[in-house]
Design an enzyme around this catalytic site. Sequence first.
Site, PDB file in Angstrom:
ATOM      1  N   ASN A   1     -68.597  38.619  83.538  1.00 51.91           N
ATOM      2  CA  ASN A   1     -68.920  38.787  81.953  1.00 51.91           C
ATOM      3  C   ASN A   1     -68.983  40.145  81.678  1.00 51.91           C
ATOM      4  O   ASN A   1     -69.424  41.050  82.265  1.00 51.91           O
ATOM      5  CB  ASN A   1     -70.122  38.110  81.744  1.00 51.91           C
ATOM      6  CG  ASN A   1     -70.354  37.853  80.213  1.00 51.91           C
ATOM      7  OD1 ASN A   1     -69.525  38.023  79.498  1.00 51.91           O
ATOM      8  ND2 ASN A   1     -71.600  37.720  79.918  1.00 51.91           N
ATOM      9  N   CYS A   2     -68.620  40.436  80.374  1.00 52.50           N
ATOM     10  CA  CYS A   2     -68.786  41.756  79.859  1.00 52.50           C
ATOM     11  C   CYS A   2     -69.011  41.706  78.306  1.00 52.50           C
ATOM     12  O   CYS A   2     -69.413  40.287  77.808  1.00 52.50           O
ATOM     13  CB  CYS A   2     -67.675  42.750  80.132  1.00 52.50           C
ATOM     14  SG  CYS A   2     -66.166  42.393  79.172  1.00 52.50           S
ATOM     15  N   ALA A   3     -69.035  42.573  77.454  1.00 54.78           N
ATOM     16  CA  ALA A   3     -68.991  42.457  75.975  1.00 54.78           C
ATOM     17  C   ALA A   3     -67.906  41.716  75.372  1.00 54.78           C
ATOM     18  O   ALA A   3     -68.228  40.843  74.622  1.00 54.78           O
ATOM     19  CB  ALA A   3     -69.081  43.703  75.398  1.00 54.78           C
TER      20      ALA A   3
ATOM     21  N   GLY B   1     -64.616  40.617  77.213  1.00 50.27           N
ATOM     22  CA  GLY B   1     -63.804  40.177  78.064  1.00 50.27           C
ATOM     23  C   GLY B   1     -62.790  41.214  78.893  1.00 50.27           C
ATOM     24  O   GLY B   1     -62.347  40.681  79.900  1.00 50.27           O
TER      25      GLY B   1
END
Length: 379
Positions: free
Chosen positions: A73-75, A77
């Site tokens: 997961n990140c901010a 994608g």
Amino acid sequence: MTVGIVTPKELYDRIARREELFLLDVRLYDDFERWHVEGERVTTLNIPYVDFLAEEDFSWKKHLPTDRPLLVNCARGRSAKIVAEILERHGYDAAYLENGMIGWSEVYAPVTVVEEDEWKLIQLNRVGKGCLSYLLFSGTTALVVDAGRHVEEYLELASQHGAAIEHVIDTHLHADHISGGVELASRTGASYYISQSELQGALIPHTPLEQHRTWQFGAISVQVLAVPTPGHTPGSVSLLLNDRFLLTGDTVFVGGIGRPDLGGKSREWAQLLYETVFTTIAALPDDVLVLPAHYASRDEYHAGGFIGATLGTIRATNEVLRLDSRETFLEQIAAAGGSTPPNYQEITEINRGVKQVPVARALELESGPNRCAAKHTHL
């Protein structure tokens, strides 16, 4: 190389089914600490994206399990996709969360709070933001309270119930997210209600709540009583349904209380909040079910799957409601607000109708958790 993609809605469904999940969050440490995906059986590890880019440094391997799938997961994608591809090359079973935390912030989960012969109350939980809104159905009529900006969620639910949305209410002027109330009323032809004092002279078409304290709603007599509960904002109201369910907006939460400092008048608004809590709400019986507009912790879930608790439970567990003097209350609450919600001024301008922004800007403005509580008690 093609790695797996998990949509935010699929992630929510898996968390709701209590699946065991391992989430690798590759944002910076401060961003992770401020806001990340949580769940009863979710294990989350934060290793920043840049740590995976060093060609000969694989120290991150000692922190990752090899015997279970990893969801990255990140901010938004993009970084998560790159890290998932790196993990796949190293033999891990990896997928990434589509649109990252931005996507997670747009998941709405409906939960039925009460369903009786001729009426129904649904809580719509925007799980990534901790924002709560409500749909009340009776016959072919629907009322929406504290709608988020994703108005299609409410239109779809109303359609599923064969109901037309005739009333849209905001309990107060929201500061941490963009209200969908005005747009929803425009799309459906419904009346939009908010306290006149919340709009500060703005020209939004609305019906002042001061003129409509009570509705006899739908096919049966469901009393919707707008109770003035100022303090979080001067014109805040709570809605009392059938003398049994209290939609408190941001006045009282399961584990906290609305912060009175966002208008720059923390002492003055804290005085109003004290009167609300210890006079207006104090007059209601213990068995009234409180249903707020926000929550900050999984501890605030009811056994029924929604966010809420009886007033009796809140009185017993919420330390703010047990403060023994006005002065102690004012000292603690006026000073307990914490950091101002990001983009507070711009969001309130949008919600007052004096500014419009494109969808991309709305996504940026709403990034992060809600910060509407002055004080929370962990149950």
